[in-house]
Design a protein around this motif. Structure first.
Motif, PDB file in Angstrom:
ATOM      1  N   GLN A  96       2.707 -12.315   4.899  1.00 19.75           N
ATOM      2  CA  GLN A  96       1.389 -12.297   4.261  1.00 19.75           C
ATOM      3  C   GLN A  96       1.284 -11.190   3.217  1.00 19.75           C
ATOM      4  O   GLN A  96       0.629 -11.369   2.177  1.00 19.75           O
ATOM      5  CB  GLN A  96       0.304 -12.121   5.331  1.00 19.75           C
ATOM      6  CG  GLN A  96       0.156 -13.308   6.268  1.00 19.75           C
ATOM      7  CD  GLN A  96      -0.819 -13.026   7.412  1.00 19.75           C
ATOM      8  OE1 GLN A  96      -1.228 -11.875   7.617  1.00 19.75           O
ATOM      9  NE2 GLN A  96      -1.182 -14.055   8.146  1.00 19.75           N
ATOM     10  N   ASN A  97       1.960 -10.070   3.482  1.00 19.71           N
ATOM     11  CA  ASN A  97       1.886  -8.934   2.561  1.00 19.71           C
ATOM     12  C   ASN A  97       2.684  -9.147   1.283  1.00 19.71           C
ATOM     13  O   ASN A  97       2.604  -8.307   0.371  1.00 19.71           O
ATOM     14  CB  ASN A  97       2.366  -7.656   3.258  1.00 19.71           C
ATOM     15  CG  ASN A  97       1.357  -7.133   4.265  1.00 19.71           C
ATOM     16  OD1 ASN A  97       0.169  -7.418   4.171  1.00 19.71           O
ATOM     17  ND2 ASN A  97       1.833  -6.360   5.231  1.00 19.71           N
ATOM     18  N   THR A  98       3.453 -10.212   1.203  1.00 19.10           N
ATOM     19  CA  THR A  98       4.132 -10.498  -0.065  1.00 19.10           C
ATOM     20  C   THR A  98       3.141 -10.968  -1.124  1.00 19.10           C
ATOM     21  O   THR A  98       3.462 -10.961  -2.317  1.00 19.10           O
ATOM     22  CB  THR A  98       5.221 -11.568   0.126  1.00 19.10           C
ATOM     23  OG1 THR A  98       4.631 -12.779   0.641  1.00 19.10           O
ATOM     24  CG2 THR A  98       6.300 -11.095   1.090  1.00 19.10           C
ATOM     25  N   THR A  99       1.954 -11.371  -0.708  1.00 13.01           N
ATOM     26  CA  THR A  99       0.884 -11.721  -1.652  1.00 13.01           C
ATOM     27  C   THR A  99      -0.078 -10.555  -1.721  1.00 13.01           C
ATOM     28  O   THR A  99      -0.756 -10.228  -0.745  1.00 13.01           O
ATOM     29  CB  THR A  99       0.150 -12.995  -1.194  1.00 13.01           C
ATOM     30  OG1 THR A  99       1.082 -14.068  -1.078  1.00 13.01           O
ATOM     31  CG2 THR A  99      -0.926 -13.372  -2.197  1.00 13.01           C
ATOM     32  N   ILE A 100      -0.130  -9.900  -2.873  1.00 12.67           N
ATOM     33  CA  ILE A 100      -0.992  -8.730  -3.064  1.00 12.67           C
ATOM     34  C   ILE A 100      -2.362  -9.216  -3.530  1.00 12.67           C
ATOM     35  O   ILE A 100      -2.477  -9.900  -4.557  1.00 12.67           O
ATOM     36  CB  ILE A 100      -0.392  -7.752  -4.096  1.00 12.67           C
ATOM     37  CG1 ILE A 100       1.061  -7.429  -3.744  1.00 12.67           C
ATOM     38  CG2 ILE A 100      -1.240  -6.494  -4.180  1.00 12.67           C
ATOM     39  CD1 ILE A 100       1.240  -6.762  -2.417  1.00 12.67           C
TER      40      ILE A 100
END
Length: 319
Positions: free
Chosen positions: A164-168
């Motif tokens: 999920q954290n790959t999408t900022i």
């Protein structure tokens, strides 16, 4: 005839000497300028300089490392909370999530099998068909399988969060004032999260961070009005209000100053972050009072008078 000519010459010399002496003292005598006392407004201010900044300035970073796959915003882009700013290549994190999911399934099977063996052998133990030692071993295997299941569940949750954290996403509503990344670059999030974007919350509400000398800080109060100018608009005066006086001192070359925060309403968006503000903090203001120029309180003697005074020939007030 000769005596008359000599007398005229002596007379001319005397007149010349008198003229030179008179002119010298006239040129070196105090020069006065008179002004008329009048009624009007007077203002006592403290001058300082400061930098304009947004009230809320958020630095957006990344908790995971990877290659930047796509950037969705640029400088001056208007964003809302939750908008996508940047996408880091998720391929590696997809694979890690699949691996974590497989480990969860494996430990689930192991836990189920350990539970079934323990329950079955407890029945045999009650019938005195197996020893207590065998039950203890089976209980240990069950507890180990349970711990492994919890461990793989946590690893799966972490892998899911990393994906999920790959999408900022934007944490606030605002405008992008700084972008420090380009597509194709590698983001390295190790000991410190790298700053990818800087977002200003609302440029209509700004603040000036200024320093006031320790000799004047007691005169500054919250709520005082402030006038300031910026180099971009030298003939235009802007308004602000003292909103905060910070107690932490700043010492530079034995000069102590304190941070004073000024609240600025930038409704026309003419002011931009980073501008230098020339500030006048109004500490006192009187209307319709008798006033004279401050120069009437100052007197600078001429060079000749100063020289004579040093030699003791003159005293102020007696020439």
């Amino acid at each position: 005839m000769k005596k008359i000519i000599i007398g005229l010459i002596i007379l001319l010399l005397i007149l010349a000497v008198i003229f030179i002496i008179t002119k010298t003292f006239k040129n070196n005598s105090p020069q006065y300028k008179t002004v008329k006392a009048e009624k009007g407004d007077i203002t006592n201010t403290i001058s300082a300089t400061g930098i304009l900044n947004p009230t809320v300035l958020v630095q957006v970073g990344s908790q995971v490392s990877g290659t930047v796959k796509h950037i969705y915003v640029d400088f001056n882009s208007i964003v809302k909370k939750g908008d996508m700013l940047l996408q880091i290549d998720p391929a590696i994190f997809d694979a890690q999530l699949l691996q974590a999911e497989a480990n969860v399934e494996k430990t689930s099977v192991d836990l189920t099998d350990a539970k079934r063996n323990l329950d079955k052998n407890k029945i045999l133990f009650e019938k005195n068909l197996i020893s207590k030692n065998e039950i203890d071993i089976l209980e240990s295997r069950y507890n180990f399988a349970l711990a492994s299941k919890k461990q793989t569940d946590a690893a799966y949750k972490l892998a899911k969060i990393n994906l999920q954290n790959t999408t900022i996403l934007s944490p606030i509503d605002g405008i992008i004032v700084l972008r420090n990344i380009d597509e194709g670059q590698t983001v390295v999030a190790s000991f410190q999260s790298p700053t990818l974007f800087t977002i200003a919350n609302d440029l209509r509400k700004m603040q000036i961070n200024t320093n006031v000398d320790e000799a004047d800080i007691e005169k500054v109060k919250i709520g005082q009005k402030v006038n300031f100018t910026v180099d971009t608009y030298p003939d235009e005066e802007f308004n602000a209000v003292v909103s905060q006086i910070r107690l932490s001192p700043n010492t530079v070359q034995n000069i102590v100053t304190y941070d004073v925060i000024l609240e600025v309403f930038n409704s026309k968006l003419k002011l931009k972050p980073g501008m230098t503000a020339n500030v006048n903090i109004i500490i006192a203001h009187k209307q319709n009072v008798l006033k004279l120029p401050a120069s009437v309180l100052r007197f600078t003697p001429s060079e000749t008078i100063s020289r004579l005074q040093k030699k003791g020939f003159l005293e102020f007030g007696h020439y």
